[in-house]
Scaffold this motif. Structure first.
Motif, PDB file in Angstrom:
ATOM      1  N   ALA A  74      32.590  33.964  34.187  1.00  0.00           N
ATOM      2  CA  ALA A  74      31.731  34.552  35.030  1.00  0.00           C
ATOM      3  C   ALA A  74      32.398  36.166  35.003  1.00  0.00           C
ATOM      4  O   ALA A  74      33.805  35.978  35.308  1.00  0.00           O
ATOM      5  CB  ALA A  74      31.706  34.278  36.540  1.00  0.00           C
ATOM      6  N   TRP A  75      31.553  37.054  34.815  1.00  0.00           N
ATOM      7  CA  TRP A  75      32.197  38.552  34.665  1.00  0.00           C
ATOM      8  C   TRP A  75      31.669  39.217  35.920  1.00  0.00           C
ATOM      9  O   TRP A  75      30.364  39.157  36.015  1.00  0.00           O
ATOM     10  CB  TRP A  75      31.671  39.278  33.519  1.00  0.00           C
ATOM     11  CG  TRP A  75      32.080  38.823  32.227  1.00  0.00           C
ATOM     12  CD1 TRP A  75      31.793  38.034  31.513  1.00  0.00           C
ATOM     13  CD2 TRP A  75      33.359  39.356  31.575  1.00  0.00           C
ATOM     14  NE1 TRP A  75      32.610  37.788  30.528  1.00  0.00           N
ATOM     15  CE2 TRP A  75      33.456  38.715  30.445  1.00  0.00           C
ATOM     16  CE3 TRP A  75      34.102  40.420  32.127  1.00  0.00           C
ATOM     17  CZ2 TRP A  75      34.278  38.889  29.354  1.00  0.00           C
ATOM     18  CZ3 TRP A  75      35.192  40.677  30.868  1.00  0.00           C
ATOM     19  CH2 TRP A  75      35.244  40.114  29.782  1.00  0.00           C
ATOM     20  N   TYR A  76      32.418  39.771  36.908  1.00  0.00           N
ATOM     21  CA  TYR A  76      31.986  40.706  38.114  1.00  0.00           C
ATOM     22  C   TYR A  76      32.071  42.257  37.532  1.00  0.00           C
ATOM     23  O   TYR A  76      33.045  42.597  37.274  1.00  0.00           O
ATOM     24  CB  TYR A  76      32.869  40.551  39.111  1.00  0.00           C
ATOM     25  CG  TYR A  76      32.287  41.082  40.407  1.00  0.00           C
ATOM     26  CD1 TYR A  76      31.206  40.557  41.248  1.00  0.00           C
ATOM     27  CD2 TYR A  76      32.435  42.474  40.544  1.00  0.00           C
ATOM     28  CE1 TYR A  76      30.625  41.046  42.403  1.00  0.00           C
ATOM     29  CE2 TYR A  76      31.805  43.205  41.849  1.00  0.00           C
ATOM     30  CZ  TYR A  76      30.917  42.615  42.315  1.00  0.00           C
ATOM     31  OH  TYR A  76      30.405  43.345  43.525  1.00  0.00           O
ATOM     32  N   VAL A  77      31.107  42.790  37.121  1.00  0.00           N
ATOM     33  CA  VAL A  77      31.114  43.979  36.464  1.00  0.00           C
ATOM     34  C   VAL A  77      30.446  45.109  37.639  1.00  0.00           C
ATOM     35  O   VAL A  77      31.025  46.336  37.244  1.00  0.00           O
ATOM     36  CB  VAL A  77      30.131  44.183  35.288  1.00  0.00           C
ATOM     37  CG1 VAL A  77      30.364  45.368  34.518  1.00  0.00           C
ATOM     38  CG2 VAL A  77      30.485  42.831  34.271  1.00  0.00           C
ATOM     39  N   PHE A 124      37.104  33.875  35.822  1.00  0.00           N
ATOM     40  CA  PHE A 124      36.449  34.766  36.759  1.00  0.00           C
ATOM     41  C   PHE A 124      37.155  36.029  36.208  1.00  0.00           C
ATOM     42  O   PHE A 124      38.368  36.236  36.710  1.00  0.00           O
ATOM     43  CB  PHE A 124      36.711  34.502  38.039  1.00  0.00           C
ATOM     44  CG  PHE A 124      36.104  35.541  39.076  1.00  0.00           C
ATOM     45  CD1 PHE A 124      34.721  35.263  39.025  1.00  0.00           C
ATOM     46  CD2 PHE A 124      36.657  36.253  39.891  1.00  0.00           C
ATOM     47  CE1 PHE A 124      34.032  36.425  39.800  1.00  0.00           C
ATOM     48  CE2 PHE A 124      36.001  37.490  40.465  1.00  0.00           C
ATOM     49  CZ  PHE A 124      34.488  37.209  40.598  1.00  0.00           C
ATOM     50  N   ALA A 125      36.419  36.808  35.436  1.00  0.00           N
ATOM     51  CA  ALA A 125      36.882  38.297  34.972  1.00  0.00           C
ATOM     52  C   ALA A 125      36.306  39.352  35.786  1.00  0.00           C
ATOM     53  O   ALA A 125      35.041  39.638  35.683  1.00  0.00           O
ATOM     54  CB  ALA A 125      36.395  38.351  33.372  1.00  0.00           C
ATOM     55  N   ALA A 126      37.033  40.088  36.736  1.00  0.00           N
ATOM     56  CA  ALA A 126      36.414  41.121  37.553  1.00  0.00           C
ATOM     57  C   ALA A 126      36.869  42.434  36.680  1.00  0.00           C
ATOM     58  O   ALA A 126      38.131  42.649  36.238  1.00  0.00           O
ATOM     59  CB  ALA A 126      37.073  41.125  38.884  1.00  0.00           C
ATOM     60  N   ILE A 127      35.880  43.261  36.572  1.00  0.00           N
ATOM     61  CA  ILE A 127      36.042  44.392  35.955  1.00  0.00           C
ATOM     62  C   ILE A 127      36.661  45.386  36.938  1.00  0.00           C
ATOM     63  O   ILE A 127      36.127  45.927  37.904  1.00  0.00           O
ATOM     64  CB  ILE A 127      35.092  45.361  35.349  1.00  0.00           C
ATOM     65  CG1 ILE A 127      34.275  44.418  34.047  1.00  0.00           C
ATOM     66  CG2 ILE A 127      35.492  46.663  34.619  1.00  0.00           C
ATOM     67  CD1 ILE A 127      35.177  44.123  32.939  1.00  0.00           C
ATOM     68  N   SER A 128      38.119  45.699  36.847  1.00  0.00           N
ATOM     69  CA  SER A 128      38.656  46.585  38.083  1.00  0.00           C
ATOM     70  C   SER A 128      38.978  48.099  37.246  1.00  0.00           C
ATOM     71  O   SER A 128      37.919  48.508  36.421  1.00  0.00           O
ATOM     72  CB  SER A 128      40.145  45.901  38.162  1.00  0.00           C
ATOM     73  OG  SER A 128      40.648  46.860  39.018  1.00  0.00           O
TER      74      SER A 128
END
Ligand SMILES: NC(=O)c1ccc[n+]([C@@H]2O[C@H](COP(=O)([O-])OP(=O)(O)OC[C@H]3O[C@@H](n4cnc5c(N)ncnc54)[C@H](OP(=O)(O)O)[C@@H]3O)[C@@H](O)[C@H]2O)c1
Length: 223
Positions: A74-77, A124-128
């Protein structure tokens, strides 16, 4: 075939993630806020969901839209920028928009989808942003944006403890040619996303990356 979720996929990095995963033959569920964005995602063969991550009424019911799913990644972009320094106080609306979209959104989303990721030992990959790093801050430019990404980084660090069956990552995508990054950015969106995808694919077998803050290529970044 993996099942991949991309939150904030109407354009830029999110849209390119959808394009590349679909090209690789993966099943993609992706979100946008308006009809045009939803149509773009469907044209790429993604299952499209309408979600505004800054609207509690929209984001709090997210898991209902995903009922029964098992997720590999899951990408949080979704993100918004602001270049103002500390010399100009933010309006309350600006503060809320950045903090809700960049920091509170992931806090609303991950608890809802963690069980779906845990089923697949997913990521869970959040774009920071490297702008969220204390150590790399040498100017007051984009102060509120930096604060929102620092908050996101701390959330990822904490969430790793609370969701041990999921690998949680905060990832800097590089300075990328999108509406946010501008045309002068040195990295194409295709290059950034290829590198981000490669890193996330390696993450479950790289224990040192659990709860980490990484560059798109997997290089650790200072907090
Ligand atoms: N580009 C860079 O150089 C760079 C560098 C470091 C970090 N980042 C991060 O990378 C991420 C993606 O940025 P980008 O460069 O692709 O920017 P972008 O082209 O401006 O795209 C931003 C995306 O976020 C979505 N979004 C904004 N507010 C939202 C909300 N309330 N609910 C749902 N979606 C929302 C937008 O949807 P709408 O079309 O509906 O507005 C759009 O899909 C952001 O988190 C950004 O902070 C970018």
């Amino acid at each position: 075939m993996n099942t991949v979720l991309v939150i904030g996929a109407s354009r830029g990095i999110g849209l390119e993630l959808v394009r590349q995963y679909r090209e690789a033959g993966d099943r993609v569920i992706a979100t946008a806020r308006d009809d045009a964005g939803l149509a773009t995602l469907r044209n790429l063969g993604a299952q499209a969901l309408r979600v505004d991550v800054a609207d509690p009424a929209s984001v709090s019911g997210f898991s209902w839209l995903l009922d029964g799913e098992k997720l590999d990644v899951a990408w949080y972009v979704a993100g918004v920028g602001d270049r103002a320094t500390t010399a100009s106080p933010p309006t309350r609306e600006k503060f809320d928009q950045l903090m809700h979209t960049n920091a509170m959104g992931p806090m609303m989303v991950l608890p809802q989808i963690a069980p779906m990721l845990a089923e697949r030992a997913g990521v869970f990959a959040a774009i920071s942003s490297h702008f969220g790093s204390f150590a790399l801050t040498e100017t007051g430019m984009a102060a509120l944006y930096r604060m929102s990404k620092t908050a996101l980084n701390m959330y990822i660090r904490c969430a790793q403890h609370d969701f041990p069956e999921v690998t949680c990552l905060a990832l800097h995508p590089g300075w990328v040619q999108t509406e946010m990054g501008g045309p002068q950015a040195p990295t194409s969106v295709a290059q950034s996303v290829a590198s981000l995808r490669s890193t996330v694919t390696r993450a479950p077998s790289t224990p040192a990356w659990r709860g980490a803050f990484l560059n798109h290529d997997g290089t650790p970044l200072p907090w």
